[in-house]
Design a protein around this motif. Sequence first.
Motif, PDB file in Angstrom:
ATOM      1  N   THR A  60       0.860  -1.182   0.000  1.00 13.17           N
ATOM      2  CA  THR A  60       0.000   0.000   0.000  1.00 13.17           C
ATOM      3  C   THR A  60       0.895   1.231   0.000  1.00 13.17           C
ATOM      4  OG1 THR A  60      -1.756  -1.147   1.179  1.00 13.17           O
ATOM      5  CG2 THR A  60      -1.800   1.259   1.252  1.00 13.17           C
ATOM      6  N   VAL A  61       0.628   2.131  -0.945  1.00 14.81           N
ATOM      7  CA  VAL A  61       1.427   3.345  -1.114  1.00 14.81           C
ATOM      8  C   VAL A  61       0.526   4.555  -0.900  1.00 14.81           C
ATOM      9  CG1 VAL A  61       2.761   4.722  -2.765  1.00 14.81           C
ATOM     10  CG2 VAL A  61       2.997   2.229  -2.746  1.00 14.81           C
ATOM     11  N   ALA A  62       1.009   5.504  -0.106  1.00 11.65           N
ATOM     12  CA  ALA A  62       0.360   6.806   0.043  1.00 11.65           C
ATOM     13  C   ALA A  62       1.175   7.772  -0.803  1.00 11.65           C
ATOM     14  CB  ALA A  62       0.337   7.239   1.500  1.00 11.65           C
ATOM     15  N   TYR A  63       0.614   8.184  -1.931  1.00  8.78           N
ATOM     16  CA  TYR A  63       1.329   9.053  -2.868  1.00  8.78           C
ATOM     17  C   TYR A  63       1.464  10.465  -2.314  1.00  8.78           C
ATOM     18  CZ  TYR A  63       0.717   5.329  -6.274  1.00  8.78           C
ATOM     19  OH  TYR A  63       0.769   4.129  -6.930  1.00  8.78           O
ATOM     20  N   ASP A  64       2.497  11.164  -2.769  1.00  7.26           N
ATOM     21  CA  ASP A  64       2.758  12.527  -2.316  1.00  7.26           C
ATOM     22  C   ASP A  64       1.636  13.503  -2.674  1.00  7.26           C
ATOM     23  OD1 ASP A  64       5.119  11.470  -1.415  1.00  7.26           O
ATOM     24  OD2 ASP A  64       6.419  12.670  -2.708  1.00  7.26           O
ATOM     25  N   ASP A  65       0.808  13.155  -3.673  1.00  8.41           N
ATOM     26  CA  ASP A  65      -0.291  14.046  -4.047  1.00  8.41           C
ATOM     27  C   ASP A  65      -1.563  13.774  -3.241  1.00  8.41           C
ATOM     28  OD1 ASP A  65      -1.322  11.709  -5.126  1.00  8.41           O
ATOM     29  OD2 ASP A  65      -1.540  12.496  -7.151  1.00  8.41           O
ATOM     30  N   GLY A  66      -1.515  12.803  -2.316  1.00 10.59           N
ATOM     31  CA  GLY A  66      -2.668  12.514  -1.463  1.00 10.59           C
ATOM     32  C   GLY A  66      -3.413  11.242  -1.829  1.00 10.59           C
ATOM     33  N   ASP A  67      -3.234  10.717  -3.040  1.00  9.95           N
ATOM     34  CA  ASP A  67      -3.880   9.459  -3.415  1.00  9.95           C
ATOM     35  C   ASP A  67      -3.240   8.312  -2.645  1.00  9.95           C
ATOM     36  OD1 ASP A  67      -5.739  10.460  -5.236  1.00  9.95           O
ATOM     37  OD2 ASP A  67      -4.334  10.341  -6.910  1.00  9.95           O
ATOM     38  N   ARG A  68      -3.958   7.195  -2.594  1.00 11.74           N
ATOM     39  CA  ARG A  68      -3.484   6.008  -1.898  1.00 11.74           C
ATOM     40  C   ARG A  68      -4.003   4.799  -2.641  1.00 11.74           C
ATOM     41  NH1 ARG A  68      -2.771   5.809   4.034  1.00 11.74           N
ATOM     42  NH2 ARG A  68      -2.411   3.633   4.567  1.00 11.74           N
ATOM     43  N   GLU A  69      -3.167   3.752  -2.762  1.00 10.91           N
ATOM     44  CA  GLU A  69      -3.638   2.524  -3.388  1.00 10.91           C
ATOM     45  C   GLU A  69      -2.801   1.336  -2.940  1.00 10.91           C
ATOM     46  OE1 GLU A  69      -3.358   1.917  -7.687  1.00 10.91           O
ATOM     47  OE2 GLU A  69      -1.488   3.029  -7.729  1.00 10.91           O
ATOM     48  N   THR A  70      -3.406   0.155  -3.090  1.00 10.10           N
ATOM     49  CA  THR A  70      -2.703  -1.102  -2.853  1.00 10.10           C
ATOM     50  C   THR A  70      -2.441  -1.701  -4.219  1.00 10.10           C
ATOM     51  OG1 THR A  70      -3.783  -1.404  -0.718  1.00 10.10           O
ATOM     52  CG2 THR A  70      -2.834  -3.364  -1.750  1.00 10.10           C
ATOM     53  N   LEU A  71      -1.194  -2.079  -4.458  1.00 12.37           N
ATOM     54  CA  LEU A  71      -0.816  -2.579  -5.767  1.00 12.37           C
ATOM     55  C   LEU A  71       0.210  -3.693  -5.640  1.00 12.37           C
ATOM     56  CD1 LEU A  71       1.511   0.070  -7.368  1.00 12.37           C
ATOM     57  CD2 LEU A  71       0.478   0.400  -5.170  1.00 12.37           C
ATOM     58  N   SER A  72       0.533  -4.282  -6.768  1.00 12.89           N
ATOM     59  CA  SER A  72       1.502  -5.364  -6.833  1.00 12.89           C
ATOM     60  C   SER A  72       2.914  -4.851  -6.577  1.00 12.89           C
ATOM     61  CB  SER A  72       1.390  -6.013  -8.216  1.00 12.89           C
ATOM     62  OG  SER A  72       2.614  -6.459  -8.673  1.00 12.89           O
ATOM     63  N   LEU A  73       3.712  -5.680  -5.949  1.00  5.81           N
ATOM     64  CA  LEU A  73       5.103  -5.353  -5.670  1.00  5.81           C
ATOM     65  C   LEU A  73       5.872  -4.975  -6.933  1.00  5.81           C
ATOM     66  CD1 LEU A  73       7.223  -5.384  -3.372  1.00  5.81           C
ATOM     67  CD2 LEU A  73       7.658  -7.761  -3.944  1.00  5.81           C
ATOM     68  N   SER A  74       5.494  -5.550  -8.074  1.00  8.03           N
ATOM     69  CA  SER A  74       6.195  -5.261  -9.327  1.00  8.03           C
ATOM     70  C   SER A  74       5.942  -3.834  -9.822  1.00  8.03           C
ATOM     71  CB  SER A  74       5.777  -6.258 -10.411  1.00  8.03           C
ATOM     72  OG  SER A  74       4.413  -6.104 -10.728  1.00  8.03           O
ATOM     73  N   GLN A  75       4.980  -3.146  -9.225  1.00  3.28           N
ATOM     74  CA  GLN A  75       4.667  -1.778  -9.632  1.00  3.28           C
ATOM     75  C   GLN A  75       5.295  -0.746  -8.695  1.00  3.28           C
ATOM     76  OE1 GLN A  75       0.375  -2.653  -9.723  1.00  3.28           O
ATOM     77  NE2 GLN A  75       0.427  -1.841 -11.806  1.00  3.28           N
ATOM     78  N   VAL A  76       6.266  -1.181  -7.889  1.00  2.49           N
ATOM     79  CA  VAL A  76       6.939  -0.308  -6.928  1.00  2.49           C
ATOM     80  C   VAL A  76       8.447  -0.478  -7.093  1.00  2.49           C
ATOM     81  CG1 VAL A  76       7.276   0.165  -4.474  1.00  2.49           C
ATOM     82  CG2 VAL A  76       5.031  -0.516  -5.301  1.00  2.49           C
ATOM     83  N   ARG A  77       9.177   0.630  -6.981  1.00  5.57           N
ATOM     84  CA  ARG A  77      10.631   0.561  -7.019  1.00  5.57           C
ATOM     85  C   ARG A  77      11.185   1.555  -5.997  1.00  5.57           C
ATOM     86  NH1 ARG A  77      11.686   3.799 -12.697  1.00  5.57           N
ATOM     87  NH2 ARG A  77      12.181   5.789 -11.720  1.00  5.57           N
ATOM     88  N   PRO A  78      12.455   1.408  -5.646  1.00  2.00           N
ATOM     89  CA  PRO A  78      13.053   2.353  -4.694  1.00  2.00           C
ATOM     90  C   PRO A  78      13.039   3.777  -5.254  1.00  2.00           C
ATOM     91  CG  PRO A  78      14.453   0.429  -4.965  1.00  2.00           C
ATOM     92  CD  PRO A  78      13.387   0.343  -6.016  1.00  2.00           C
ATOM     93  N   TYR A  79      12.888   4.736  -4.374  1.00  3.91           N
ATOM     94  CA  TYR A  79      12.930   6.144  -4.755  1.00  3.91           C
ATOM     95  C   TYR A  79      14.344   6.468  -5.218  1.00  3.91           C
ATOM     96  CZ  TYR A  79      12.470  11.195  -4.359  1.00  3.91           C
ATOM     97  OH  TYR A  79      12.443  12.536  -4.618  1.00  3.91           O
TER      98      TYR A  79
END
Length: 130
Positions: A60-79
Amino acid sequence: MALRFDVTKLYFSALAGLAACAVASSAGAQTAGDWVLARYKGGEHWYPGILKSTSGDRVTVAYDDGDRETLSLSQVRPYDWAIGGRVECNYQGGGKWYPGRIASLSGGSIGIKYDDGDSERTNTGRCRSQ
């Protein structure tokens, strides 16, 4: 014949290990509280946010613009944004995205030098990367 079988088995074992590493590194073994880049709604761009929780291959990611979603690990990478890096930003929040380079970066504040010569200081929630 036995040697060939062992080499083949070793080859496929190594491939399986590499695949497992690729999945694990797609989120960089991130933990809750880490800043990440994620593909919002599976889109093509990467947006900054905070990793809130992980469960198996879902995060689950809380985006800097205020949105939030739960997604697959493959859709996330290190900043990985850094000064000089390429991004697109929503210039003055007007809804149009323009390419540029990061001129300064401090927490959620980002300075952008746009390719057309304009510049602005905005928040990271108005920016994305390819």
